[in-house]
Design a protein around this motif. Sequence first.
Motif, mmCIF file in Angstrom:
data_model
loop_
_atom_site.group_PDB
_atom_site.id
_atom_site.type_symbol
_atom_site.label_atom_id
_atom_site.label_comp_id
_atom_site.label_asym_id
_atom_site.label_seq_id
_atom_site.Cartn_x
_atom_site.Cartn_y
_atom_site.Cartn_z
ATOM 1 N N SER A 206 13.220 -2.136 -0.713
ATOM 2 C CA SER A 206 11.993 -2.364 -1.476
ATOM 3 C C SER A 206 12.302 -2.910 -2.870
ATOM 4 C CB SER A 206 11.169 -1.076 -1.568
ATOM 5 O OG SER A 206 11.811 -0.157 -2.398
ATOM 6 N N ILE A 207 11.248 -3.427 -3.478
ATOM 7 C CA ILE A 207 11.367 -3.906 -4.859
ATOM 8 C C ILE A 207 10.464 -3.022 -5.697
ATOM 9 C CG2 ILE A 207 11.043 -5.855 -6.445
ATOM 10 C CD1 ILE A 207 12.855 -6.904 -4.454
ATOM 11 N N ARG A 208 11.051 -2.437 -6.725
ATOM 12 C CA ARG A 208 10.262 -1.611 -7.641
ATOM 13 C C ARG A 208 9.974 -2.425 -8.888
ATOM 14 N NH1 ARG A 208 13.488 3.631 -8.985
ATOM 15 N NH2 ARG A 208 14.009 4.065 -6.828
ATOM 16 N N VAL A 209 8.722 -2.400 -9.339
ATOM 17 C CA VAL A 209 8.325 -3.174 -10.518
ATOM 18 C C VAL A 209 7.705 -2.217 -11.537
ATOM 19 C CG1 VAL A 209 6.964 -5.157 -11.328
ATOM 20 C CG2 VAL A 209 7.672 -5.040 -8.942
ATOM 21 N N ALA A 210 8.108 -2.321 -12.789
ATOM 22 C CA ALA A 210 7.471 -1.511 -13.838
ATOM 23 C C ALA A 210 6.917 -2.443 -14.904
ATOM 24 C CB ALA A 210 8.460 -0.538 -14.462
ATOM 25 N N VAL A 211 5.763 -2.056 -15.439
ATOM 26 C CA VAL A 211 5.094 -2.876 -16.457
ATOM 27 C C VAL A 211 4.788 -2.024 -17.678
ATOM 28 C CG1 VAL A 211 2.940 -4.093 -16.989
ATOM 29 C CG2 VAL A 211 4.108 -4.534 -14.836
ATOM 30 N N GLY A 212 5.136 -2.545 -18.842
ATOM 31 C CA GLY A 212 4.809 -1.870 -20.100
ATOM 32 C C GLY A 212 3.863 -2.723 -20.929
ATOM 33 N N GLY A 213 3.105 -2.073 -21.813
ATOM 34 C CA GLY A 213 2.262 -2.806 -22.753
ATOM 35 C C GLY A 213 0.838 -3.041 -22.275
ATOM 36 N N VAL A 214 0.540 -2.639 -21.045
ATOM 37 C CA VAL A 214 -0.821 -2.878 -20.534
ATOM 38 C C VAL A 214 -1.624 -1.571 -20.532
ATOM 39 C CG1 VAL A 214 -2.191 -3.846 -18.660
ATOM 40 C CG2 VAL A 214 0.077 -4.783 -19.136
ATOM 41 N N ALA A 215 -1.079 -0.545 -19.881
ATOM 42 C CA ALA A 215 -1.748 0.766 -19.862
ATOM 43 C C ALA A 215 -1.170 1.637 -20.986
ATOM 44 C CB ALA A 215 -1.540 1.415 -18.508
ATOM 45 N N ASP A 216 -1.574 2.902 -21.045
ATOM 46 C CA ASP A 216 -1.089 3.785 -22.109
ATOM 47 C C ASP A 216 0.298 4.360 -21.831
ATOM 48 O OD1 ASP A 216 -1.692 5.569 -20.103
ATOM 49 O OD2 ASP A 216 -2.941 6.881 -21.323
ATOM 50 N N ARG A 217 0.877 3.981 -20.674
ATOM 51 C CA ARG A 217 2.253 4.364 -20.319
ATOM 52 C C ARG A 217 2.759 3.349 -19.298
ATOM 53 N NH1 ARG A 217 -0.206 9.642 -17.531
ATOM 54 N NH2 ARG A 217 -1.917 8.954 -18.833
ATOM 55 N N PRO A 218 4.065 3.284 -19.056
ATOM 56 C CA PRO A 218 4.551 2.295 -18.083
ATOM 57 C C PRO A 218 3.984 2.567 -16.690
ATOM 58 C CG PRO A 218 6.378 3.288 -19.321
ATOM 59 C CD PRO A 218 5.152 4.071 -19.667
ATOM 60 N N GLY A 219 3.573 1.503 -16.007
ATOM 61 C CA GLY A 219 3.039 1.629 -14.642
ATOM 62 C C GLY A 219 4.093 1.175 -13.650
ATOM 63 N N LEU A 220 4.023 1.712 -12.438
ATOM 64 C CA LEU A 220 5.044 1.417 -11.428
ATOM 65 C C LEU A 220 4.404 0.939 -10.126
ATOM 66 C CD1 LEU A 220 8.228 1.822 -11.185
ATOM 67 C CD2 LEU A 220 7.642 3.770 -9.762
ATOM 68 N N LEU A 221 4.996 -0.102 -9.523
ATOM 69 C CA LEU A 221 4.533 -0.634 -8.235
ATOM 70 C C LEU A 221 5.740 -0.732 -7.311
ATOM 71 C CD1 LEU A 221 2.387 -2.279 -6.505
ATOM 72 C CD2 LEU A 221 3.264 -4.315 -7.658
ATOM 73 N N GLU A 222 5.570 -0.289 -6.072
ATOM 74 C CA GLU A 222 6.668 -0.398 -5.103
ATOM 75 C C GLU A 222 6.245 -1.356 -3.996
ATOM 76 O OE1 GLU A 222 8.753 3.062 -5.051
ATOM 77 O OE2 GLU A 222 10.437 2.081 -4.051
ATOM 78 N N LEU A 223 7.064 -2.381 -3.767
ATOM 79 C CA LEU A 223 6.722 -3.393 -2.761
ATOM 80 C C LEU A 223 7.797 -3.433 -1.687
ATOM 81 C CD1 LEU A 223 6.019 -6.339 -5.230
ATOM 82 C CD2 LEU A 223 4.301 -5.254 -3.789
ATOM 83 N N PRO A 224 7.418 -3.656 -0.411
ATOM 84 C CA PRO A 224 8.461 -3.836 0.601
ATOM 85 C C PRO A 224 9.220 -5.137 0.325
ATOM 86 C CG PRO A 224 6.267 -4.181 1.546
ATOM 87 C CD PRO A 224 6.063 -3.768 0.118
ATOM 88 N N ALA A 225 10.557 -5.124 0.446
ATOM 89 C CA ALA A 225 11.354 -6.313 0.101
ATOM 90 C C ALA A 225 10.984 -7.502 0.988
ATOM 91 C CB ALA A 225 12.835 -5.994 0.207
ATOM 92 N N GLY A 226 10.582 -7.241 2.241
ATOM 93 C CA GLY A 226 10.353 -8.350 3.179
ATOM 94 C C GLY A 226 8.913 -8.826 3.269
ATOM 95 N N GLY A 227 8.003 -8.359 2.430
ATOM 96 C CA GLY A 227 6.587 -8.732 2.550
ATOM 97 C C GLY A 227 6.353 -10.229 2.354
ATOM 98 N N SER A 228 5.170 -10.692 2.818
ATOM 99 C CA SER A 228 4.864 -12.127 2.667
ATOM 100 C C SER A 228 4.456 -12.420 1.225
ATOM 101 C CB SER A 228 3.719 -12.521 3.608
ATOM 102 O OG SER A 228 2.509 -11.980 3.108
ATOM 103 N N GLU A 229 4.485 -13.692 0.883
ATOM 104 C CA GLU A 229 4.105 -14.170 -0.449
ATOM 105 C C GLU A 229 2.659 -13.748 -0.778
ATOM 106 O OE1 GLU A 229 6.163 -15.859 -2.456
ATOM 107 O OE2 GLU A 229 4.614 -16.212 -3.978
ATOM 108 N N ALA A 230 1.758 -13.927 0.223
ATOM 109 C CA ALA A 230 0.337 -13.604 0.006
ATOM 110 C C ALA A 230 0.150 -12.105 -0.228
ATOM 111 C CB ALA A 230 -0.477 -14.046 1.213
ATOM 112 N N GLU A 231 0.873 -11.276 0.543
ATOM 113 C CA GLU A 231 0.765 -9.810 0.379
ATOM 114 C C GLU A 231 1.244 -9.399 -1.015
ATOM 115 O OE1 GLU A 231 1.512 -8.308 4.985
ATOM 116 O OE2 GLU A 231 3.220 -8.648 3.658
ATOM 117 N N ARG A 232 2.323 -10.040 -1.429
ATOM 118 C CA ARG A 232 2.908 -9.724 -2.739
ATOM 119 C C ARG A 232 1.942 -10.073 -3.863
ATOM 120 N NH1 ARG A 232 9.122 -11.410 -3.284
ATOM 121 N NH2 ARG A 232 9.441 -9.724 -1.798
#
Length: 272
Positions: A206-232
């Motif tokens: 999987s690919i884990r993504v974290a984002v800072g600066g948008v919400a009041d704390r870092p947010g986390l998203l977990e994506l399957p490594a093999g997903g399609s472009e559209a799903e991503r």
Amino acid sequence: MKPKSFAYVRPDSVEEAVDLLAQHGEDARIIAGGQSLMAMLNLRLVEPSILVDISQLKELSEIGVRDGAVEVGASVTQARLLAWPELKARAPFIALALPWVGHFQTRNRGTVCGSIAHADPSSELPLSLRLLGGEVVLRSKKGSRKVKAEAFQQGLLTTARRPDELITAVRFPVGVGAEGAGFREVARRHGDFAIVAVGAVKVAGSIRVAVGGVADRPGLLELPAGGSEAERRQAIEDFAWELGGYDDIHASARYRRDLVRRLAPIIISEAA
Ligand SMILES: Cc1cc2nc3c(=O)[nH]c(=O)nc-3n(C[C@H](O)[C@H](O)[C@H](O)COP(=O)(O)OP(=O)(O)OC[C@H]3O[C@@H](n4cnc5c(N)ncnc54)[C@H](O)[C@@H]3O)c2cc1C
């Protein structure tokens, strides 16, 4: 403005530091590098009656590998961690993100634990801790405990630390990001706090993504490594809306979400 007057103590041991915290509770503040606290004192956003300076405590000055994690003591500066010869091999994501924290002058004094204690939603180190699944080690007179990253930062400048607790170390799991990692941020100038920061690591399928600066704390998203472009793309779109965002003098919530949509696909492909 000048700070309100306060007492200043430089304890000789962690035990003495936690004794002082137990004694003074909310009236005491730890000072580490002072790179955030001095400004807050000058603006009178905080008015402690006593400052407990831990910056010279030898007990807290170590960087090492313990029980599967890179453990960074509370008096270790950001510059020292960046210069640690094992950093790239043991914590490759931190090696990518740390140069974005302020300037070399601020990194020479600012500590790794201080940044995590401060819990600014735009900061790179709290984002890194969340992305890598790290933890914070806390100590008080009553004992020690470890708090996972997802439970530690609870909002803007708010954490699970109790007033009588000292952060003694933070722990980043060894090797997360070795399969692939990416980091990028948008700021008005290099060294400024990020308007939006995005980090990603590839971890076993999987690919884990974290984002800072948008919400009041870092947010986390977990994506399957093999997903399609559209799903991503759809997952990133949903994530951006979930994060919400806020307007301030630097950017609107809408612009912040747009940066997430634009940066995340780039960083995900770097990590993948
Ligand atoms: C010009 C400038 C640019 C900067 N740019 C960035 C940037 O781009 N990204 C970024 O992330 N940061 C940035 N910073 C902030 C910098 O990284 C700080 O060093 C960091 O946020 C706080 O670390 P410190 O050791 O200086 O903590 P201090 O300022 O000493 O303390 C900050 C807070 O954490 C608490 N604290 C500190 N250590 C502990 C501990 N061990 N236990 C419990 N509580 C503790 C203090 O009580 C205080 O509330 C910038 C600062 C400046 C001055």
